[in-house]
Design a protein around this motif. Sequence first.
Motif, PDB file in Angstrom:
ATOM      1  N   ALA A   1     -27.854  10.873  44.580  1.00  0.00           N
ATOM      2  CA  ALA A   1     -27.029  10.445  45.711  1.00  0.00           C
ATOM      3  C   ALA A   1     -25.763   9.705  45.272  1.00  0.00           C
ATOM      4  N   ARG A   2     -25.863   8.816  44.326  1.00  0.00           N
ATOM      5  CA  ARG A   2     -24.689   8.019  43.933  1.00  0.00           C
ATOM      6  C   ARG A   2     -23.634   8.862  43.231  1.00  0.00           C
ATOM      7  N   ARG A   3     -24.068   9.918  42.565  1.00  0.00           N
ATOM      8  CA  ARG A   3     -23.115  10.741  41.812  1.00  0.00           C
ATOM      9  C   ARG A   3     -22.421  11.794  42.670  1.00  0.00           C
ATOM     10  N   LEU A   4     -23.034  12.157  43.810  1.00  0.00           N
ATOM     11  CA  LEU A   4     -22.526  13.300  44.573  1.00  0.00           C
ATOM     12  C   LEU A   4     -21.128  13.081  45.131  1.00  0.00           C
ATOM     13  N   LEU A   5     -20.752  11.831  45.427  1.00  0.00           N
ATOM     14  CA  LEU A   5     -19.451  11.559  46.019  1.00  0.00           C
ATOM     15  C   LEU A   5     -18.428  11.060  45.010  1.00  0.00           C
ATOM     16  N   LEU A   6     -18.815  10.987  43.744  1.00  0.00           N
ATOM     17  CA  LEU A   6     -17.866  10.547  42.720  1.00  0.00           C
ATOM     18  C   LEU A   6     -16.900  11.680  42.383  1.00  0.00           C
ATOM     19  N   PRO A   7     -15.639  11.362  42.110  1.00  0.00           N
ATOM     20  CA  PRO A   7     -14.664  12.422  41.822  1.00  0.00           C
ATOM     21  C   PRO A   7     -14.862  13.091  40.465  1.00  0.00           C
ATOM     22  N   GLN A   8     -15.419  12.367  39.515  1.00  0.00           N
ATOM     23  CA  GLN A   8     -15.565  12.943  38.177  1.00  0.00           C
ATOM     24  C   GLN A   8     -16.769  13.885  38.108  1.00  0.00           C
ATOM     25  N   ALA A   9     -16.680  14.815  37.183  1.00  0.00           N
ATOM     26  CA  ALA A   9     -17.749  15.795  37.005  1.00  0.00           C
ATOM     27  C   ALA A   9     -19.010  15.105  36.496  1.00  0.00           C
ATOM     28  N   SER A  10     -20.148  15.667  36.836  1.00  0.00           N
ATOM     29  CA  SER A  10     -21.439  15.121  36.414  1.00  0.00           C
ATOM     30  C   SER A  10     -22.323  16.253  35.941  1.00  0.00           C
ATOM     31  N   ALA A  11     -22.792  16.141  34.700  1.00  0.00           N
ATOM     32  CA  ALA A  11     -23.663  17.179  34.147  1.00  0.00           C
ATOM     33  C   ALA A  11     -24.969  17.268  34.929  1.00  0.00           C
ATOM     34  N   VAL A  12     -25.453  16.135  35.441  1.00  0.00           N
ATOM     35  CA  VAL A  12     -26.704  16.137  36.204  1.00  0.00           C
ATOM     36  C   VAL A  12     -26.531  16.919  37.510  1.00  0.00           C
ATOM     37  N   ILE A  13     -25.396  16.714  38.170  1.00  0.00           N
ATOM     38  CA  ILE A  13     -25.122  17.450  39.410  1.00  0.00           C
ATOM     39  C   ILE A  13     -24.972  18.934  39.113  1.00  0.00           C
ATOM     40  N   GLU A  14     -24.260  19.266  38.058  1.00  0.00           N
ATOM     41  CA  GLU A  14     -24.064  20.674  37.696  1.00  0.00           C
ATOM     42  C   GLU A  14     -25.391  21.350  37.373  1.00  0.00           C
ATOM     43  N   ASP A  15     -26.291  20.616  36.718  1.00  0.00           N
ATOM     44  CA  ASP A  15     -27.612  21.180  36.414  1.00  0.00           C
ATOM     45  C   ASP A  15     -28.392  21.432  37.702  1.00  0.00           C
ATOM     46  N   ALA A  16     -28.294  20.504  38.657  1.00  0.00           N
ATOM     47  CA  ALA A  16     -29.007  20.676  39.926  1.00  0.00           C
ATOM     48  C   ALA A  16     -28.457  21.872  40.701  1.00  0.00           C
ATOM     49  N   VAL A  17     -27.147  22.023  40.706  1.00  0.00           N
ATOM     50  CA  VAL A  17     -26.535  23.169  41.380  1.00  0.00           C
ATOM     51  C   VAL A  17     -26.982  24.465  40.724  1.00  0.00           C
ATOM     52  N   ALA A  18     -26.990  24.491  39.400  1.00  0.00           N
ATOM     53  CA  ALA A  18     -27.418  25.693  38.676  1.00  0.00           C
ATOM     54  C   ALA A  18     -28.872  26.030  38.969  1.00  0.00           C
ATOM     55  N   GLU A  19     -29.711  25.013  39.091  1.00  0.00           N
ATOM     56  CA  GLU A  19     -31.124  25.234  39.410  1.00  0.00           C
ATOM     57  C   GLU A  19     -31.275  25.876  40.783  1.00  0.00           C
ATOM     58  N   VAL A  20     -30.515  25.377  41.743  1.00  0.00           N
ATOM     59  CA  VAL A  20     -30.580  25.931  43.104  1.00  0.00           C
ATOM     60  C   VAL A  20     -30.030  27.350  43.139  1.00  0.00           C
ATOM     61  N   LEU A  21     -28.915  27.577  42.461  1.00  0.00           N
ATOM     62  CA  LEU A  21     -28.312  28.911  42.460  1.00  0.00           C
ATOM     63  C   LEU A  21     -29.185  29.939  41.739  1.00  0.00           C
ATOM     64  N   GLY A  22     -30.037  29.468  40.842  1.00  0.00           N
ATOM     65  CA  GLY A  22     -30.910  30.378  40.111  1.00  0.00           C
ATOM     66  C   GLY A  22     -32.206  30.698  40.823  1.00  0.00           C
TER      67      GLY A  22
END
Length: 202
Positions: free
Chosen positions: A46-67
Amino acid sequence: MRFVTLVGNPKAESRTASVAQAATRAVMAAADVPGRHQTVDLSALARRLLLPQASAVIEDAVAEVLGADVLLVASPVFKGTYTGLLKVFLDRLGYRALASTLALPMLVMKHPEHALAVDVHMRPLLVELGATVPTPGLAVMESDFGRLDHVLVGWARRVAGPVSTKAAALARPAAPAPRPAVPAAPVAQTAQAAPAARVIRA
């Protein structure tokens, strides 16, 4: 087959997460789909989702959902619909990003008047992302927690058909690519005999 459970409750170790994981297991059992499933719990992000900078944790979660081949999307009811946390995460997905995904919406609620929200609000969100969304969605009342197995098994049987069909399609070997056409060999042209000389007798 990749089965992923996405939980949009901002509270860690929530009842929504527990119910969602139980619902996933019920669907896998009803559809006779072997294997394990992964859970993406947005409370940790939750805390990372609204931050402007990229986050590897968020990208991993998105990749998991897309897969995911099958994606169970769960949220508690906030103000009559799904949580803002879930919407913020799904807004990161591109246009029709779930076009190859079978999505199963689920809402946990206190009041029965919110039961339609799962099909009125959450289902259109997933359809907008391109997902195939069988009906009905799963509406779980907090008053049903004492008989949760009965609620989940009944719903799982109703959506097991599309999940089984998806699993069968993924297990089917891909058709071999057609061989390129081989051009026919040119037909040799036979030389025509020269016309015989015409003899004129005087």
